[in-house]
Write an enzyme that holds these catalytic residues in place. Structure first.
Site, PDB file in Angstrom:
ATOM      1  N   HIS A 119      21.062   8.844  29.727  1.00 53.06           N
ATOM      2  CA  HIS A 119      19.709   8.534  29.252  1.00 53.06           C
ATOM      3  C   HIS A 119      18.854   9.799  29.201  1.00 53.06           C
ATOM      4  O   HIS A 119      18.187  10.069  28.201  1.00 53.06           O
ATOM      5  CB  HIS A 119      19.054   7.486  30.174  1.00 53.06           C
ATOM      6  N   ASP A 179      12.237   4.768  27.603  1.00 50.40           N
ATOM      7  CA  ASP A 179      13.583   4.213  27.515  1.00 50.40           C
ATOM      8  C   ASP A 179      13.443   2.689  27.492  1.00 50.40           C
ATOM      9  O   ASP A 179      12.851   2.099  28.402  1.00 50.40           O
ATOM     10  CB  ASP A 179      14.358   4.658  28.769  1.00 50.40           C
TER      11      ASP A 179
HETATM   12  C1  UDX Z   1      25.998   5.306  29.807  1.00 48.53           C
HETATM   13  C2  UDX Z   1      26.322   4.364  28.637  1.00 48.53           C
HETATM   14  O1  UDX Z   1      27.649   3.989  28.554  1.00 48.53           O
HETATM   15  C3  UDX Z   1      25.847   4.932  27.360  1.00 48.53           C
HETATM   16  O2  UDX Z   1      26.320   4.245  26.242  1.00 48.53           O
HETATM   17  C4  UDX Z   1      24.381   4.942  27.411  1.00 48.53           C
HETATM   18  O3  UDX Z   1      23.875   5.415  26.222  1.00 48.53           O
HETATM   19  C5  UDX Z   1      23.958   5.824  28.586  1.00 48.53           C
HETATM   20  O4  UDX Z   1      24.567   5.375  29.799  1.00 48.53           O
HETATM   21  P1  UDX Z   1      27.462   7.551  30.371  1.00 48.53           P
HETATM   22  O5  UDX Z   1      28.471   6.807  31.124  1.00 48.53           O
HETATM   23  O6  UDX Z   1      26.775   8.623  31.066  1.00 48.53           O
HETATM   24  O7  UDX Z   1      26.370   6.650  29.672  1.00 48.53           O
HETATM   25  O8  UDX Z   1      28.234   8.117  29.062  1.00 48.53           O
HETATM   26  P2  UDX Z   1      27.742   8.836  27.774  1.00 48.53           P
HETATM   27  O9  UDX Z   1      26.726   8.068  27.032  1.00 48.53           O
HETATM   28  O10 UDX Z   1      28.966   9.170  27.035  1.00 48.53           O
HETATM   29  O11 UDX Z   1      27.025  10.154  28.305  1.00 48.53           O
HETATM   30  C6  UDX Z   1      27.665  11.118  29.065  1.00 48.53           C
HETATM   31  C7  UDX Z   1      27.101  12.476  28.696  1.00 48.53           C
HETATM   32  O12 UDX Z   1      27.557  13.400  29.660  1.00 48.53           O
HETATM   33  C8  UDX Z   1      27.572  12.966  27.333  1.00 48.53           C
HETATM   34  O13 UDX Z   1      26.480  13.527  26.633  1.00 48.53           O
HETATM   35  C9  UDX Z   1      28.580  14.048  27.651  1.00 48.53           C
HETATM   36  O14 UDX Z   1      28.598  15.131  26.752  1.00 48.53           O
HETATM   37  C10 UDX Z   1      28.130  14.514  29.010  1.00 48.53           C
HETATM   38  N1  UDX Z   1      29.281  15.013  29.791  1.00 48.53           N
HETATM   39  C11 UDX Z   1      30.199  14.152  30.283  1.00 48.53           C
HETATM   40  C12 UDX Z   1      29.386  16.367  29.989  1.00 48.53           C
HETATM   41  O15 UDX Z   1      28.560  17.154  29.529  1.00 48.53           O
HETATM   42  N2  UDX Z   1      30.440  16.816  30.727  1.00 48.53           N
HETATM   43  C13 UDX Z   1      31.382  15.998  31.247  1.00 48.53           C
HETATM   44  O16 UDX Z   1      32.293  16.497  31.912  1.00 48.53           O
HETATM   45  C14 UDX Z   1      31.256  14.616  31.030  1.00 48.53           C
END
Ligand code: UDX
Length: 483
Positions: free
Chosen positions: A20, A125
């Site tokens: 978020h 949000d």
């Molecule tokens: C969750 C929900 O699943 C998502 O759909 C919602 O929009 C926000 O909450 P999350 O589990 O954190 O999110 O996944 P994601 O939305 O994919 O966000 C993770 C972020 O962390 C991505 O931007 C990714 O680039 C970043 N990340 C992840 C890194 O920079 N490094 C990593 O090693 C892993």
């Protein structure tokens, strides 16, 4: 003659979690680039981590109207704040933080200095839109909702009352998980029970998670506008339906690429840095990737919230090693729950990992996905990760964990044809087979759609594209509010 607009000032308030904060901070930076004053409100806990792991001081010093402010989430210092404890975080924000935010607005604390204009609007949000709207209404400040989920997932949450009315949820006894859900317009032919957001897969309609996600979504048409991190060519059908309920919908994504393009246009440099990390990034994996052949590595990451048992961890590990493919795996320190003893890891896994694998606790994901050595992504289907993979043109294996991810993975496999859906399975043989399929014989099947969608995504955030024009409209709309 152009009308004079006094400078606008927006308060941006994300739900306190990586996915978020990451996307809302990108929106904030885009508004900063457009010359809008921004106050970005983080909880103390999130801000402390952001400052520790991201150089926000340098990044944001070029926006004179930008300030960070913090607020308490109301939880005790030793609270884990993981989203597994979502209800506790949500309740605390709704009771304690709400009062603090009200106090901040009442005492004009957000203005900071007398050079900063008063608040033009609040972009909150949508997950915490309810209480923020109450306060915004009290102070007569227009409110705009930002949702970090896909338009399709937003639409599915919006349709839940209809799904319930039709008796398609709750679950009845020994449920057929493959039963089609017929009451979400535009998804009748492919959305199965198992593809509904996990919070909808309940046997009790009073379940608090279901209630929160549905009620927060249902009330968003009352906001001045809705901003979504998506693009028109990706989610046209869901967006058409949403627009019959919300009069102003701004699709301005994929935000990470949108910001990158606008920064590059401004600085004439292709080195823009825009990731917002709450974990320490291990960049050593980039050197490792440099030494790997073209499209030979599968990147494995389950985002910031997912947790897995030791047994599931082993199934993934065996599957990856047995596939004989090269892999880069993000294993966050809190990914595996329960005691983990490295001495228990079978020798063959350690050997296979040493030969073909690389493990980090947090990767520079956007850079990783753009690297020429990456040929596939085994992902939890978080919305940010999905968009990042789409832009990079990398096909996916989806293993959704929670919330919107169940629905995202269905769209990736069934609608957009960008990969395979492994939901509800965690078995070393399936992992091995899917990894080999994606990296081998099925690659060609996906490459046409991944290339095409990557092109459409980039087009949308290029000058004249739908997201590009929508952001300009949003900026104009905000400026007009300040008159
Ligand atoms: C969750 C929900 O699943 C998502 O759909 C919602 O929009 C926000 O909450 P999350 O589990 O954190 O999110 O996944 P994601 O939305 O994919 O966000 C993770 C972020 O962390 C991505 O931007 C990714 O680039 C970043 N990340 C992840 C890194 O920079 N490094 C990593 O090693 C892993």
């Amino acid at each position: 003659m152009e009308q004079y607009c006094p400078p606008a000032h927006v308060l941006i308030f994300p739900f306190p979690a990586q996915g978020h904060v990451n996307s809302m901070l990108k929106l904030a930076e885009l508004l900063g680039l457009a010359g809008i004053h921004v106050t970005f409100l983080n909880t103390d806990f999130i801000h402390e981590r952001l400052v520790r792991y991201t150089d926000i001081k340098t990044r944001f010093s070029c926006y004179p109207g930008f300030q960070f402010m913090t607020i308490s989430d109301g939880l005790s210092a030793d609270h884990p704040r993981s989203l597994i404890k979502f209800i506790e975080v949500y309740d605390s924000l709704n009771s304690k933080t709400k009062l603090l935010l009200r106090e901040m607005l009442a005492s004009n604390q957000l203005i900071g200095s007398n050079t900063r204009p008063s608040l033009t609007c609040i972009i909150v949000d949508g997950l915490i839109g309810g209480f923020t709207s109450d306060i915004a209404n009290e102070f007569r400040i227009p409110i705009i909702y930002f949702r970090t989920i896909s338009a399709s997932c937003y639409w599915a949450y919006f349709s839940v009352p209809k799904i319930i009315e039709a008796g398609e949820i709750p679950v009845r006894g020994n449920e057929d998980m493959d039963r089609l859900i017929t009451t979400v317009p535009s998804m009748e032919s492919f959305l199965r029970y198992r593809d509904l957001p996990s919070f909808c897969q309940v046997n009790d309609l009073n379940h608090c998670n279901l209630h929160i996600f549905v009620s927060e979504t249902q009330q968003s048409p009352q906001a001045h506008a809705l901003i979504l991190n998506t693009f028109e060519d990706l989610e046209g059908p869901a967006l058409s339906h949403i627009r019959t309920h919300c009069s102003k919908v701004y699709t301005i994504g994929p935000l990470h690429t949108h910001l990158k393009f606008r920064l590059e246009a401004k600085t004439s440099s292709s080195q823009s840095q825009s990731s917002n990390n709450l974990y320490e990034v291990d960049k050593s994996c980039m050197t490792w990737l440099d030494a790997q052949p073209l499209k030979s590595v599968i990147y494995v990451s389950f985002g910031s919230i997912t947790t897995i048992t030791k047994d599931k961890h082993m199934e993934f590990w065996f599957g990856l090693v047995n596939s004989k493919q090269r892999f880069l795996w993000v294993i966050r320190p809190d990914l595996v729950v329960g005691e983990h003893n490295r001495n228990e890891v079978p020798e063959e896994l350690l050997k296979g990992t040493k030969e073909r694998g690389y493990i980090v606790s947090w990767a520079p994901q956007e850079e990783v996905l753009a690297h020429h050595a990456i040929g596939g992504f085994l992902t939890h289907s978080g919305w940010n990760s999905t968009l990042e993979s789409i832009v990079a043109g990398v096909p996916m294996i989806c293993w959704p964990f929670i919330g919107d991810q169940q629905l995202n993975s269905r769209f990736v496999s069934e609608v957009w044809k960008l990969g395979l859906d492994m939901k509800d399975a965690c078995d070393r043989f399936i992992v091995e087979k899917m990894v080999n399929d994606l990296m081998g014989r099925k690659r060609e099947v996906f490459m046409k759609s991944t290339d095409e969608m990557a092109w459409l995504a980039r087009k949308s955030v290029s000058e004249g594209g739908s997201s590009y024009c929508n952001l300009d409209r949003l900026v104009k709309d905000i400026r007009l509010m300040s008159m």
